[in-house]
Design a protein around this motif. Structure first.
Motif, short mmCIF file in Angstrom:
data_model
loop_
_atom_site.label_atom_id
_atom_site.label_comp_id
_atom_site.label_asym_id
_atom_site.label_seq_id
_atom_site.Cartn_x
_atom_site.Cartn_y
_atom_site.Cartn_z
N CYS A 1 -1.64 -0.48 -14.53
CA CYS A 1 -2.59 -1.28 -15.32
C CYS A 1 -4.02 -1.05 -14.85
O CYS A 1 -4.97 -1.52 -15.49
CB CYS A 1 -2.25 -2.76 -15.23
N GLY A 2 -4.19 -0.34 -13.73
CA GLY A 2 -5.53 -0.07 -13.24
C GLY A 2 -5.61 1.29 -12.59
O GLY A 2 -4.61 1.81 -12.07
N TYR A 3 -6.81 1.88 -12.62
CA TYR A 3 -7.01 3.20 -12.02
C TYR A 3 -8.41 3.20 -11.40
O TYR A 3 -9.41 3.17 -12.11
CB TYR A 3 -6.89 4.30 -13.07
N LEU B 1 -5.16 4.09 -6.82
CA LEU B 1 -6.41 4.33 -6.08
C LEU B 1 -6.41 5.80 -5.68
O LEU B 1 -5.57 6.22 -4.89
CB LEU B 1 -6.48 3.43 -4.85
N SER B 2 -7.32 6.57 -6.27
CA SER B 2 -7.22 8.02 -6.11
C SER B 2 -8.58 8.69 -6.07
O SER B 2 -9.58 8.14 -6.54
CB SER B 2 -6.40 8.60 -7.27
N ALA B 3 -8.60 9.89 -5.50
CA ALA B 3 -9.80 10.73 -5.54
C ALA B 3 -9.80 11.61 -6.78
O ALA B 3 -10.77 12.30 -7.06
CB ALA B 3 -9.87 11.60 -4.29
N ILE C 1 0.86 -1.19 0.00
CA ILE C 1 0.00 0.00 0.00
C ILE C 1 0.89 1.24 0.00
O ILE C 1 1.81 1.35 0.81
CB ILE C 1 -0.93 0.01 1.23
N VAL C 2 0.61 2.17 -0.90
CA VAL C 2 1.33 3.44 -0.94
C VAL C 2 0.29 4.54 -0.75
O VAL C 2 -0.48 4.87 -1.66
CB VAL C 2 2.08 3.63 -2.27
N GLU C 3 0.25 5.10 0.44
CA GLU C 3 -0.80 6.05 0.82
C GLU C 3 -0.26 6.91 1.96
O GLU C 3 0.24 6.38 2.96
CB GLU C 3 -2.05 5.29 1.26
N ASP C 4 -0.35 8.25 1.82
CA ASP C 4 0.25 9.12 2.83
C ASP C 4 -0.65 9.38 4.03
O ASP C 4 -0.17 9.86 5.06
CB ASP C 4 0.70 10.44 2.20
N HIS C 5 -1.93 9.08 3.93
CA HIS C 5 -2.83 9.29 5.07
C HIS C 5 -2.94 7.99 5.87
O HIS C 5 -3.43 6.98 5.37
CB HIS C 5 -4.21 9.75 4.60
N ARG C 6 -2.49 8.05 7.11
CA ARG C 6 -2.43 6.83 7.94
C ARG C 6 -3.81 6.19 8.09
O ARG C 6 -3.93 4.95 8.00
CB ARG C 6 -1.87 7.17 9.32
N VAL C 7 -4.83 6.99 8.33
CA VAL C 7 -6.17 6.42 8.53
C VAL C 7 -6.63 5.66 7.29
O VAL C 7 -7.19 4.56 7.40
CB VAL C 7 -7.18 7.54 8.88
N VAL C 8 -6.37 6.24 6.12
CA VAL C 8 -6.76 5.58 4.87
C VAL C 8 -5.95 4.30 4.69
O VAL C 8 -6.48 3.24 4.32
CB VAL C 8 -6.55 6.51 3.66
N VAL D 1 1.58 -6.71 -6.29
CA VAL D 1 0.79 -5.54 -6.70
C VAL D 1 1.06 -4.40 -5.74
O VAL D 1 1.13 -4.60 -4.53
CB VAL D 1 -0.72 -5.86 -6.71
N ALA D 2 1.20 -3.18 -6.30
CA ALA D 2 1.28 -1.98 -5.47
C ALA D 2 -0.02 -1.20 -5.65
O ALA D 2 -0.40 -0.89 -6.78
CB ALA D 2 2.47 -1.12 -5.87
N LEU D 3 -0.69 -0.94 -4.55
CA LEU D 3 -1.93 -0.15 -4.56
C LEU D 3 -1.54 1.26 -4.15
O LEU D 3 -1.21 1.52 -2.99
CB LEU D 3 -2.94 -0.75 -3.57
N VAL D 4 -1.56 2.18 -5.11
CA VAL D 4 -0.90 3.48 -4.94
C VAL D 4 -1.87 4.65 -5.03
O VAL D 4 -2.63 4.77 -6.00
CB VAL D 4 0.20 3.65 -6.03
N ASP D 5 -1.81 5.52 -4.03
CA ASP D 5 -2.55 6.78 -4.08
C ASP D 5 -1.90 7.68 -5.13
O ASP D 5 -0.68 7.63 -5.34
CB ASP D 5 -2.51 7.46 -2.71
N PHE D 6 -2.70 8.51 -5.81
CA PHE D 6 -2.10 9.35 -6.85
C PHE D 6 -1.45 10.61 -6.28
O PHE D 6 -0.48 11.11 -6.83
CB PHE D 6 -3.13 9.75 -7.91
N ARG D 7 -2.00 11.15 -5.19
CA ARG D 7 -1.45 12.38 -4.60
C ARG D 7 -0.62 12.03 -3.39
O ARG D 7 -1.15 11.62 -2.36
CB ARG D 7 -2.58 13.35 -4.22
N LEU D 8 0.69 12.19 -3.50
CA LEU D 8 1.60 11.90 -2.41
C LEU D 8 2.36 13.17 -2.03
O LEU D 8 2.47 14.08 -2.85
CB LEU D 8 2.57 10.79 -2.82
N PRO D 9 2.90 13.26 -0.83
CA PRO D 9 3.51 14.52 -0.38
C PRO D 9 4.74 14.94 -1.18
O PRO D 9 5.05 16.13 -1.25
CB PRO D 9 3.87 14.24 1.09
#
Length: 229
Positions: A105-107, A87-89, A12-19, A56-64
């Motif tokens: 390969c996925g969005y 995985l992004s907003a 998981i690549v996500e900068d918000h801990r709760v998410v 697989v890496a599940l990656v947020d699009f907006r990172l710090p």
């Protein structure tokens, strides 16, 4: 963290801990998936991918410190076998294109359900492309049209002479032709000629529309010059 060989390993690549914690807990509900780690920045992603060797890496699009595309590019430069699911907003065409160009390969949008996320991870691990070709064709067509439109707008603005830009600036301040003529110490007839050319170049039917179109095109007001016919 090690995982049995029959499980799909997810980073998981996500900068918000709760998410990130929510995603970790969510994926734990699927017996064929296992989260092997969590990175919260682009800089942290590549070292963790090297160490943990996810499928697989599940990656947020907006990172710090960059974007999911940056993270995806870094992962795949080291190991092209790692599948990337963004995985992004952010639902913009530009974000999708950047992700695809980086090898994703996925969005998915963050409004996706847990089952949709799990299914995307499974499909990505099997080497499937989750973004339909028809969607990419539509996005690329819009991207090209936007590029053409931007180029045309720039060309129209650049076709304005310095005097026309100056008059357009005064028009945007609400001055009428006579007030413009007085301000610039030029004749009323000269102002009318300039205004007519401005309307032609901006493809506008009125001075108000010309001002609005110029603002839409990113017009930067010119500095006043001295009298000139």
């Amino acid at each position: 963290m090690t995982a049995p060989p029959d499980l799909t390993k997810v980073l998981i690549v996500e900068d918000h801990r709760v998410v990130a914690e929510g995603l970790w807990a969510l994926l734990a509900e699927y017996s064929d998936l296992t989260v092997v780690g969590w990175a919260d920045s682009v800089a942290e992603t590549v070292p963790m991918a090297k160490e943990l060797k996810p499928d697989v890496a599940l990656v947020d699009f907006r990172l710090p410190d960059g974007t999911g595309a940056d993270a995806a590019g870094g992962i795949r430069a080291h190991d092209p076998s790692v599948a990337i699911v963004i995985l992004s907003a952010d639902a913009s065409d530009s974000a999708l294109l950047a992700a695809v160009e980086a090898g994703a390969c996925g969005y998915l949008l963050k409004s996706a359900s847990g089952d949709e996320i799990a299914a995307a991870i499974r499909s990505a691990a099997e080497g499937e492309t989750l973004i339909p070709a028809s969607t990419l064709v539509e996005v690329l067509a819009r991207h090209r049209e936007d590029a053409r439109s931007t180029a045309e707008q720039t060309e129209r603005l650049e076709s304005l002479t310095p005097r026309e830009q100056e008059i357009l600036t005064l028009m945007s301040q609400g001055l009428d032709n006579r007030a413009v003529a007085e301000r610039l110490s030029i004749s009323y007839a000269t102002v009318r000629t300039h205004v007519r050319r401005i309307l032609e170049k901006l493809d506008a039917r009125s001075q108000l529309e010309a001002v609005a179109r110029a603002a839409e095109f990113g017009f930067k007001p010119a500095q006043p010059e001295g009298p000139e016919e």
